[in-house]
Design a protein around this motif. Structure first.
Motif, PDB file in Angstrom:
ATOM      1  N   UNK A   1     -28.347 -62.938  33.674  1.00  0.00           N
ATOM      2  CA  UNK A   1     -27.877 -61.902  32.747  1.00  0.00           C
ATOM      3  C   UNK A   1     -26.727 -61.088  33.560  1.00  0.00           C
ATOM      4  N   UNK A   2     -26.775 -61.198  34.801  1.00  0.00           N
ATOM      5  CA  UNK A   2     -25.632 -60.577  35.613  1.00  0.00           C
ATOM      6  C   UNK A   2     -24.447 -61.386  35.545  1.00  0.00           C
ATOM      7  N   UNK A   3     -24.748 -62.674  35.514  1.00  0.00           N
ATOM      8  CA  UNK A   3     -23.377 -63.602  35.255  1.00  0.00           C
ATOM      9  C   UNK A   3     -22.627 -63.336  34.233  1.00  0.00           C
ATOM     10  N   UNK A   4     -23.726 -63.194  32.991  1.00  0.00           N
ATOM     11  CA  UNK A   4     -23.148 -63.323  31.677  1.00  0.00           C
ATOM     12  C   UNK A   4     -22.256 -61.890  31.492  1.00  0.00           C
ATOM     13  N   UNK A   5     -22.879 -60.890  32.225  1.00  0.00           N
ATOM     14  CA  UNK A   5     -21.857 -59.754  32.362  1.00  0.00           C
ATOM     15  C   UNK A   5     -20.493 -59.709  33.068  1.00  0.00           C
TER      16      UNK A   5
ATOM     17  N   UNK B   1     -13.054 -57.181  32.764  1.00  0.00           N
ATOM     18  CA  UNK B   1     -11.944 -57.267  32.598  1.00  0.00           C
ATOM     19  C   UNK B   1     -11.209 -57.934  33.660  1.00  0.00           C
ATOM     20  N   UNK B   2     -11.652 -58.172  34.914  1.00  0.00           N
ATOM     21  CA  UNK B   2     -11.201 -58.908  36.060  1.00  0.00           C
ATOM     22  C   UNK B   2     -11.560 -60.204  35.980  1.00  0.00           C
TER      23      UNK B   2
ATOM     24  N   UNK C   1     -20.537 -55.391  39.869  1.00  0.00           N
ATOM     25  CA  UNK C   1     -21.574 -56.299  38.966  1.00  0.00           C
ATOM     26  C   UNK C   1     -21.641 -57.504  39.868  1.00  0.00           C
ATOM     27  N   UNK C   2     -20.444 -58.216  40.158  1.00  0.00           N
ATOM     28  CA  UNK C   2     -20.581 -59.285  41.118  1.00  0.00           C
ATOM     29  C   UNK C   2     -21.306 -59.086  42.609  1.00  0.00           C
ATOM     30  N   UNK C   3     -21.143 -57.929  42.754  1.00  0.00           N
ATOM     31  CA  UNK C   3     -22.026 -57.473  44.196  1.00  0.00           C
ATOM     32  C   UNK C   3     -23.328 -57.718  43.835  1.00  0.00           C
ATOM     33  N   UNK C   4     -23.947 -57.173  42.665  1.00  0.00           N
ATOM     34  CA  UNK C   4     -25.249 -57.261  42.347  1.00  0.00           C
ATOM     35  C   UNK C   4     -25.877 -58.489  42.219  1.00  0.00           C
ATOM     36  N   UNK C   5     -24.953 -59.305  41.764  1.00  0.00           N
ATOM     37  CA  UNK C   5     -25.250 -60.823  41.473  1.00  0.00           C
ATOM     38  C   UNK C   5     -25.255 -61.528  42.747  1.00  0.00           C
ATOM     39  N   UNK C   6     -24.431 -61.209  43.800  1.00  0.00           N
ATOM     40  CA  UNK C   6     -24.479 -61.776  45.080  1.00  0.00           C
ATOM     41  C   UNK C   6     -25.542 -61.535  45.561  1.00  0.00           C
ATOM     42  N   UNK C   7     -26.145 -60.223  45.773  1.00  0.00           N
ATOM     43  CA  UNK C   7     -27.433 -59.850  46.391  1.00  0.00           C
ATOM     44  C   UNK C   7     -28.704 -60.381  45.780  1.00  0.00           C
TER      45      UNK C   7
END
Length: 323
Positions: free
Chosen positions: A46-50, A55-56, A213-219
């Motif tokens: 779900x985080x990756x879909x986000x 925009x980045x 969001x990517x930080x949360x995905x990584x963790x």
């Protein structure tokens, strides 16, 4: 979930065994590492879909633009009777190919491969409803370890989209492409998505977005280990790091321990020590140049045939044919 024609070659027991092996190997290595595939539990997906909507994060938009513009040409060139997708997920972008191939009148079957029984089952059910005249046959497997394709039944087009090839290290890419070539017949096709080398100022924000969001995905990889292996990671005690390695032309994502700590992983009977500032590499995302990628494809036995980019030259989709 009861989905007919869902072949399962990868069970929960297989995944658990693989996770244990990867975590033990990676967290006892110097320097430490973890494979990116363990980001993707339900929350990680779900985080990756986000991330793909941020925009980045340009790769998803750029690849979709290429497929939207080129799918009719791909259908005309390949006249594929069977479309195989590796790492299919929800097959959202792939619908552009399915639509074009169905309109062209050649496509009879779609074979999505993924490691998740649940995600693949949901995707197969949805696709059967959307494409009632198409035979949809899902395969649950880890194609980076061993690639099983059904017996040859017509001209196949294998799609490997999303730039996922870049998550493999060079030796892993060589083995993967060689294994893929061994699994297809001469004359069959490979459609490959690849992110391109570009200015670091554009690359880095795609892996370190302002919203975090990517930080949360990584963790999330630490949370997966906590849940599945009864570990004691405090995920918030690790900072997300994204860096551009110019020599290797890849982005590295890492987790950096803020303080010295000892973490118990109960199911492995393992205690892992971290120094303050020590980093764990969690992902490599290689960026490609045309000549380099085509050289790798050629070495594996694929003849490059077409190369398309988005208008800004950020991302490429290549079409190659097995020799």
């Amino acid at each position: 979930m009861n989905v007919p024609d869902l072949e399962i070659y990868l069970t929960d027991r297989d995944l658990a065994r693989s996770l244990r092996s990867d975590v033990r190997a990676g967290l006892t290595a110097t320097p430490k590492w973890l494979p990116p595939k363990w980001f993707y539990d339900a929350r990680g997906s779900a985080l990756f879909e986000e991330i793909t909507r941020l925009p980045e994060y340009y790769p998803t938009r750029a690849e979709r633009a290429i497929l939207r513009a080129r799918a009719p040409e791909i259908a005309l060139l390949t006249e594929a009777k069977t479309l195989v997708e590796l790492g299919s997920g929800s097959s959202e972008k792939t619908r552009l190919l399915l639509d074009a191939l169905c309109r062209h009148g050649t496509l009879g079957a779609f074979i999505p491969l993924d490691v998740s029984v649940t995600a693949l089952g949901e995707a197969v059910s949805a696709l059967r409803s959307e494409y009632p005249g198409l035979a949809v046959h899902g395969i649950v497997d880890d194609f980076t370890r061993h690639l099983r394709l059904p017996p040859h039944g017509g001209a196949r087009l294998v799609a490997f989209l999303g730039g996922t090839l870049g998550n493999l290290l060079p030796d892993e890419r060589h083995d993967f492409l060689a294994g893929l070539r061994a699994a297809v017949e001469p004359g069959e096709w490979l459609l490959l998505g690849a992110d391109l080398v570009k200015d670091e100022r554009l690359l880095l924000p795609a892996y370190d977005d302002a919203a975090g969001v990517t930080a949360e995905f990584n963790r999330n990889v630490l949370r997966v280990i906590n849940r599945e292996l009864h570990a004691g990671f405090d995920a918030e005690a690790f900072d997300h790091v994204a860096r551009w390695d110019a020599a290797n032309e890849w982005i590295e994502m890492r987790l950096r321990a803020r303080d010295a700590m000892r973490v118990s992983i109960k199911d492995l009977d393992l205690v892992v020590e971290f120094a303050a500032g020590e980093q764990v590499r969690t992902e490599v995302s290689a960026k490609f140049r045309r000549h380099g990628l085509e050289r790798e494809l050629d070495a594996a036995g694929f003849a490059p045939y077409r190369w398309w980019t988005d208008p800004d030259g950020l991302f490429a989709v290549s079409l190659s044919r097995a020799r």
